[in-house]
Design an enzyme around this catalytic site. Structure first.
Site, PDB file in Angstrom:
ATOM      1  N   ASP A 179       0.840  -1.209   0.000  1.00 56.68           N
ATOM      2  CA  ASP A 179       0.000   0.000   0.000  1.00 56.68           C
ATOM      3  C   ASP A 179       0.872   1.255   0.000  1.00 56.68           C
ATOM      4  O   ASP A 179       0.613   2.208   0.726  1.00 56.68           O
ATOM      5  CB  ASP A 179      -0.959  -0.027   1.198  1.00 56.68           C
ATOM      6  CG  ASP A 179      -2.207   0.828   0.944  1.00 56.68           C
ATOM      7  OD1 ASP A 179      -2.410   1.275  -0.207  1.00 56.68           O
ATOM      8  OD2 ASP A 179      -2.972   1.054   1.891  1.00 56.68           O
ATOM      9  N   LYS A 181       1.861   4.645  -1.188  1.00 57.05           N
ATOM     10  CA  LYS A 181       1.160   5.773  -1.832  1.00 57.05           C
ATOM     11  C   LYS A 181       1.486   7.017  -1.001  1.00 57.05           C
ATOM     12  O   LYS A 181       1.929   6.893   0.168  1.00 57.05           O
ATOM     13  CB  LYS A 181      -0.348   5.527  -1.892  1.00 57.05           C
ATOM     14  CG  LYS A 181      -0.987   5.285  -0.540  1.00 57.05           C
ATOM     15  CD  LYS A 181      -2.495   5.132  -0.669  1.00 57.05           C
ATOM     16  CE  LYS A 181      -3.111   4.803   0.675  1.00 57.05           C
ATOM     17  NZ  LYS A 181      -4.561   4.732   0.653  1.00 57.05           N
ATOM     18  N   ASN A 184       0.625   7.190   2.675  1.00 56.74           N
ATOM     19  CA  ASN A 184       1.310   6.312   3.633  1.00 56.74           C
ATOM     20  C   ASN A 184       2.800   6.608   3.730  1.00 56.74           C
ATOM     21  O   ASN A 184       3.545   5.871   4.363  1.00 56.74           O
ATOM     22  CB  ASN A 184       1.091   4.840   3.249  1.00 56.74           C
ATOM     23  CG  ASN A 184      -0.319   4.392   3.575  1.00 56.74           C
ATOM     24  OD1 ASN A 184      -0.979   4.994   4.433  1.00 56.74           O
ATOM     25  ND2 ASN A 184      -0.799   3.364   2.905  1.00 56.74           N
ATOM     26  N   ASP A 197       2.009   2.445   7.778  1.00 60.29           N
ATOM     27  CA  ASP A 197       0.850   1.611   7.471  1.00 60.29           C
ATOM     28  C   ASP A 197       1.236   0.239   6.902  1.00 60.29           C
ATOM     29  O   ASP A 197       1.175   0.012   5.694  1.00 60.29           O
ATOM     30  CB  ASP A 197      -0.118   2.334   6.521  1.00 60.29           C
ATOM     31  CG  ASP A 197      -1.442   1.586   6.428  1.00 60.29           C
ATOM     32  OD1 ASP A 197      -1.602   0.576   7.141  1.00 60.29           O
ATOM     33  OD2 ASP A 197      -2.296   1.994   5.626  1.00 60.29           O
ATOM     34  N   THR A 227      -4.759   0.257  -2.684  1.00 52.83           N
ATOM     35  CA  THR A 227      -5.608   1.387  -3.056  1.00 52.83           C
ATOM     36  C   THR A 227      -5.735   1.408  -4.578  1.00 52.83           C
ATOM     37  O   THR A 227      -4.733   1.254  -5.285  1.00 52.83           O
ATOM     38  CB  THR A 227      -4.961   2.688  -2.546  1.00 52.83           C
ATOM     39  OG1 THR A 227      -4.715   2.533  -1.155  1.00 52.83           O
ATOM     40  CG2 THR A 227      -5.836   3.888  -2.785  1.00 52.83           C
TER      41      THR A 227
HETATM   42  N1  LIG Z   1       3.205   7.643  13.073  1.00 54.46           N
HETATM   43  C1  LIG Z   1       2.350   8.554  12.643  1.00 54.46           C
HETATM   44  N2  LIG Z   1       2.598   9.869  12.824  1.00 54.46           N
HETATM   45  C2  LIG Z   1       1.730  10.806  12.366  1.00 54.46           C
HETATM   46  N3  LIG Z   1       0.583  10.517  11.728  1.00 54.46           N
HETATM   47  C3  LIG Z   1       0.283   9.226  11.533  1.00 54.46           C
HETATM   48  C4  LIG Z   1       1.142   8.180  11.985  1.00 54.46           C
HETATM   49  N4  LIG Z   1       0.581   7.000  11.622  1.00 54.46           N
HETATM   50  C5  LIG Z   1      -0.559   7.287  10.993  1.00 54.46           C
HETATM   51  N5  LIG Z   1      -0.748   8.627  10.939  1.00 54.46           N
HETATM   52  C6  LIG Z   1      -1.888   9.323  10.318  1.00 54.46           C
HETATM   53  O1  LIG Z   1      -3.073   8.722  10.768  1.00 54.46           O
HETATM   54  C7  LIG Z   1      -3.879   8.310   9.669  1.00 54.46           C
HETATM   55  C8  LIG Z   1      -4.554   6.988  10.040  1.00 54.46           C
HETATM   56  O2  LIG Z   1      -3.578   5.982  10.094  1.00 54.46           O
HETATM   57  P1  LIG Z   1      -3.915   4.459  10.157  1.00 54.46           P
HETATM   58  O3  LIG Z   1      -2.650   3.690  10.138  1.00 54.46           O
HETATM   59  O4  LIG Z   1      -4.855   4.248  11.280  1.00 54.46           O
HETATM   60  O5  LIG Z   1      -4.797   4.164   8.917  1.00 54.46           O
HETATM   61  P2  LIG Z   1      -4.634   4.430   7.370  1.00 54.46           P
HETATM   62  O6  LIG Z   1      -3.312   3.984   6.956  1.00 54.46           O
HETATM   63  O7  LIG Z   1      -4.955   5.841   6.999  1.00 54.46           O
HETATM   64  O8  LIG Z   1      -5.841   3.632   6.809  1.00 54.46           O
HETATM   65  P3  LIG Z   1      -6.145   2.107   6.652  1.00 54.46           P
HETATM   66  O9  LIG Z   1      -6.046   1.469   7.984  1.00 54.46           O
HETATM   67  O10 LIG Z   1      -7.530   2.185   6.174  1.00 54.46           O
HETATM   68  O11 LIG Z   1      -5.153   1.616   5.646  1.00 54.46           O
HETATM   69  C9  LIG Z   1      -2.919   8.196   8.477  1.00 54.46           C
HETATM   70  O12 LIG Z   1      -3.567   8.531   7.290  1.00 54.46           O
HETATM   71  C10 LIG Z   1      -1.820   9.179   8.807  1.00 54.46           C
HETATM   72  O13 LIG Z   1      -2.064  10.437   8.224  1.00 54.46           O
END
Ligand SMILES: Nc1ncnc2c1ncn2[C@@H]1O[C@H](COP(=O)(O)OP(=O)(O)OP(=O)(O)O)[C@@H](O)[C@H]1O
Length: 483
Positions: A179, A181, A184, A197, A227
């Site tokens: 994933d 992109k 991420n 992610d 995606t």
């Molecule tokens: N370590 C981090 N520091 C700052 N922001 C973060 C961090 N990890 C994730 N995020 C932010 O939080 C959002 C949500 O993250 P999460 O890993 O829960 O899900 P996702 O990757 O967006 O979605 P999915 O689980 O549907 O693939 C991300 O889009 C990112 O912008």
């Protein structure tokens, strides 16, 4: 104990369980894993702590994923800031995500690279699982592209090189991210890349990551992981995942950095897939020959021929002329591009037309001071049914609709009709449409960067946009009302 409670307990146990694996200990193959003591029972490098949420001062919401919420959190005693990924145990169990959560936890625990988000520790309470991740204060690469319109070749080279460096490590230990992109690829406060992610990660058979949970098969036809806009053509034809997946996604990301949007975009997932299968790739004139050539080679139809995944592996990728001048051995000590900070102002505007029902689609066009679409891949074919032929989507997002005692996910779609459509993604038959002319007067009030209220003659609705686009919603709605 209620069934749901029992399920929650199981989710927690499952995530933290000492795992038995018949794989050899990764410490033998992976020098980074040596710090983990491997006695009879396995010990996580990122320990499971006995902390509670009260030990943290919570700040802004970084974002919301499909089964988690990520919040900025300062540990009260040490002052250290983390990105706390919070997952609801009942939801995870109900959605059968337990093994995926465990996979992400086990994988992150064993990854040790400056270009990958670090997991420091985990903890849990009766309702939630918590992962304390390295906080990426610079936000998503996606936002840098959106704020700058597009990146210069120097900026794109810097980010692409850091991603290549991290991907080489990920692939060398036998993982396919699946994933990659701009959303991420997170940035540190200084502006260095951190790949995030690992919720879609696929370990290869002879990889070095150990103690993996048993996963449900995802190799079924008609399903894909990742995606839409970044998925390679062979995956759409149900071929198994290879390292070439990530190389294709890197090609899409490079294109997006240089042009401002992903190479295969359209108004629905189905139309995007048609473009990917046809490899309908058009390079803007301003791409240099080196940028065109590299993107073209990363987006090779044959996954085994993609530069980096091919026979010479990463050596061939790193010596490509686009990367000339990159000091691969000291990549993390180079000065990153200046980060573009968030502003209320937005530039540009892309409209995506609805399919006209006759098999033809009209292209995108640019005009007017209305905000840019958050991400075209957030437009999925499910929403198409709510648009009239030729109607254009101006803004679309999954938001939270806040009610007195609860909140629910809502898909908010603003079109050029102008019209505001509010759909419950769980029950797409539950749809409300609001006109925006004088009789159906609609107003919007922003209460914080994440929250806004929409008032119609009949009701007031409160929304929360985790991506902090409340002002963009206001500008877009009021922009359309003025037209
Ligand atoms: N370590 C981090 N520091 C700052 N922001 C973060 C961090 N990890 C994730 N995020 C932010 O939080 C959002 C949500 O993250 P999460 O890993 O829960 O899900 P996702 O990757 O967006 O979605 P999915 O689980 O549907 O693939 C991300 O889009 C990112 O912008």
């Amino acid at each position: 104990m209620k069934v749901d409670d029992a399920a929650g307990v199981e989710a927690g146990k499952e995530m933290e369980k000492d795992s038995e694996s018949n794989k050899p200990s990764s410490a033998q193959n992976n020098p980074d894993a040596r710090s983990v003591q491997r006695t009879k029972s396995f010990t996580f490098r990122a320990p499971q702590e006995q902390f509670t949420i009260q030990d943290f001062q919570l700040g802004k919401i970084y974002g919301v994923g499909s089964y988690s919420k990520v919040v900025r959190a300062r540990k009260k005693d040490t002052g250290i800031v983390y990105a706390l990924k919070i997952m609801d145990k009942k939801f995870i169990t109900k959605e059968n995500k337990t093994s995926l959560v465990k996979l992400e936890r086990v994988v992150l625990d064993q990854l040790d690279h400056p270009g990958i988000v670090r997991l420091f520790f985990t903890f849990q309470d009766s309702q939630s699982l918590y992962m304390a991740l390295e906080s990426c204060e610079g936000g998503e690469l996606f936002d840098q592209i959106t704020r700058k319109g597009r990146l210069t070749e120097d900026e794109a080279r810097f980010y692409a090189a850091e991603v290549v460096n991290a991907l080489e490590y990920i692939h060398n230990i036998g993982l396919i991210h699946r994933d990659i992109k701009p959303e991420n690829l997170l940035l540190t406060a200084e502006g260095h890349i951190k790949v995030a992610d690992f919720g879609s990660v696929k370990p290869t058979k002879d990889g070095q990551v150990s103690f993996l949970p048993t996963l449900p098969s995802d190799d079924k036809a008609c399903t894909f992981v990742g995606t839409a806009a970044y998925v390679p053509p062979e995956v759409l034809n149900s071929s198994p995942a290879t390292f070439g997946n990530d190389i294709w996604a890197l090609g899409c990301t490079l294109y997006q950095m240089l042009s401002g949007s992903s190479p295969f975009k359209d108004a629905s997932e189905w139309l995007i897939f048609q473009k990917i299968i046809a490899r309908d790739l058009i390079f803007p004139d301003y791409f240099s020959e080196e940028a065109k050539d590299l993107t073209d080679k990363l987006l090779h139809t044959d996954p085994a021929q993609r530069l980096g995944a091919g026979p010479q592996g990463y050596v061939a990728l790193k010596i490509h002329p686009f990367f000339s001048g990159v000091d691969w051995d000291n990549i993390r000590s180079q000065t990153p591009p200046k980060l573009a900070l968030e502003t209320g102002a937005t530039e540009g505007h892309e409209l995506y037309h609805a399919h006209d029902g006759n098999g033809s689609t009209r292209s995108s066009e640019a005009s007017g001071p209305v905000p840019r679409l958050a991400s075209i891949d957030s437009f999925d074919s499910r929403w198409q049914q709510f648009l009239d032929p030729g109607e254009c989507v101006v803004m679309i997002s999954t938001l939270k609709k806040l009610q007195k005692l609860s909140s629910r996910k809502m898909q908010l779609i603003l079109t050029d009709k102008p019209k505001l459509i509010c759909v419950d993604p769980a029950k797409t038959q539950k749809v409300n449409t609001y006109g925006m002319d004088n009789q159906n007067y609609l107003s919007i009030v922003v209460t914080s960067p994440t929250n806004f209220k929409i008032t119609t003659p009949k009701k007031v609705m409160c929304f929360e946009d985790a991506k902090q686009r409340a002002w963009q919603w206001k500008e877009a709605i009021e922009g359309l009302q003025k037209q």
